[in-house]
Design a protein around this motif. Sequence first.
Motif, PDB file in Angstrom:
ATOM      1  N   VAL A 254     -57.211 -27.042 110.166  1.00 14.49           N
ATOM      2  CA  VAL A 254     -56.816 -27.456 111.512  1.00 14.49           C
ATOM      3  C   VAL A 254     -55.516 -28.254 111.424  1.00 14.49           C
ATOM      4  N   GLU A 255     -54.509 -27.794 112.142  1.00 14.70           N
ATOM      5  CA  GLU A 255     -53.251 -28.540 112.224  1.00 14.70           C
ATOM      6  C   GLU A 255     -53.331 -29.521 113.382  1.00 14.70           C
ATOM      7  N   ALA A 256     -52.958 -30.754 113.142  1.00 13.87           N
ATOM      8  CA  ALA A 256     -52.987 -31.769 114.197  1.00 13.87           C
ATOM      9  C   ALA A 256     -51.652 -32.503 114.232  1.00 13.87           C
TER      10      ALA A 256
ATOM     11  N   VAL B  36     -52.799 -32.933 119.767  1.00 13.16           N
ATOM     12  CA  VAL B  36     -53.223 -31.534 119.826  1.00 13.16           C
ATOM     13  C   VAL B  36     -53.678 -31.088 118.449  1.00 13.16           C
ATOM     14  N   GLY B  37     -54.808 -30.393 118.402  1.00 11.55           N
ATOM     15  CA  GLY B  37     -55.287 -29.790 117.166  1.00 11.55           C
ATOM     16  C   GLY B  37     -55.428 -28.298 117.363  1.00 11.55           C
TER      17      GLY B  37
ATOM     18  N   HIS C  64     -58.553 -21.343 118.934  1.00 13.39           N
ATOM     19  CA  HIS C  64     -59.187 -22.614 119.261  1.00 13.39           C
ATOM     20  C   HIS C  64     -58.156 -23.749 119.281  1.00 13.39           C
ATOM     21  N   VAL C  65     -58.089 -24.448 120.411  1.00 15.25           N
ATOM     22  CA  VAL C  65     -57.158 -25.570 120.564  1.00 15.25           C
ATOM     23  C   VAL C  65     -57.896 -26.755 121.170  1.00 15.25           C
TER      24      VAL C  65
ATOM     25  N   LEU D 269     -60.133 -37.207 117.270  1.00 14.90           N
ATOM     26  CA  LEU D 269     -60.441 -36.294 116.168  1.00 14.90           C
ATOM     27  C   LEU D 269     -61.935 -36.113 115.942  1.00 14.90           C
ATOM     28  N   LYS D 270     -62.709 -37.171 116.100  1.00 12.69           N
ATOM     29  CA  LYS D 270     -64.135 -37.077 115.760  1.00 12.69           C
ATOM     30  C   LYS D 270     -64.905 -36.149 116.684  1.00 12.69           C
TER      31      LYS D 270
END
Length: 214
Positions: free
Chosen positions: A25-27, A81-82, A89-90, A107-108
Amino acid sequence: TALRLRHRFLSAVVTHQPKELTGLVEADETYFRESQKGSRKLIARGTTSLVRKARSRGGKPKSLSRLGKSASRKDLVPVLVGRLRGQPHVADKVLQAMNKSQAVDALKSWTGPDTFLCTDGSGTLRQAAAELHLASKHVPVSYPSSGKEQIYHVQSVNRYHEVLKTWINRELRGVSTKYLPNYLAWMRMRQWFKNDLRPEHFIISGVGKQIINT
């Protein structure tokens, strides 16, 4: 009436975020100029009584390099944004401030034990990942990876930022900050269905059925 109905439907989609994303996952965070478009009274962000001065349409925000802990940070609204690599999926969330506690809270809600988090050189996101005990890789954009390390980047989420900001700032001519979460939800629907987004998708979502990020 159209605006009111738009936000009634979109407000239901705000919570349709992915749960415990599995994979890389890129955040990364991006920023929007604080806007009180449509408001009758201009209240300084983060206060209840201080009225700020009106500014010319659009205007130019303070440089991020000069923000620090100064009051100029109130000119910009952070959005985290992730994006799941290779999937539609975003996840997103409007933050009160770009700090560790806010990042952890965001994030959690959409990470889990099988999430591998990839970020840029943000110290805030690094601290948040450590507090959540997430497997992670942090790659400063000024030092691109090479060889096998090239898999670690935030190019996908940054491309999403570009599409999002072009749509909001150019096509919509900016949106009110209080409605920003709704427009983020709209963009998630646009990205999920691509060219097949139809009115019935908004109606189904509006009655509480999650059809994106599933």
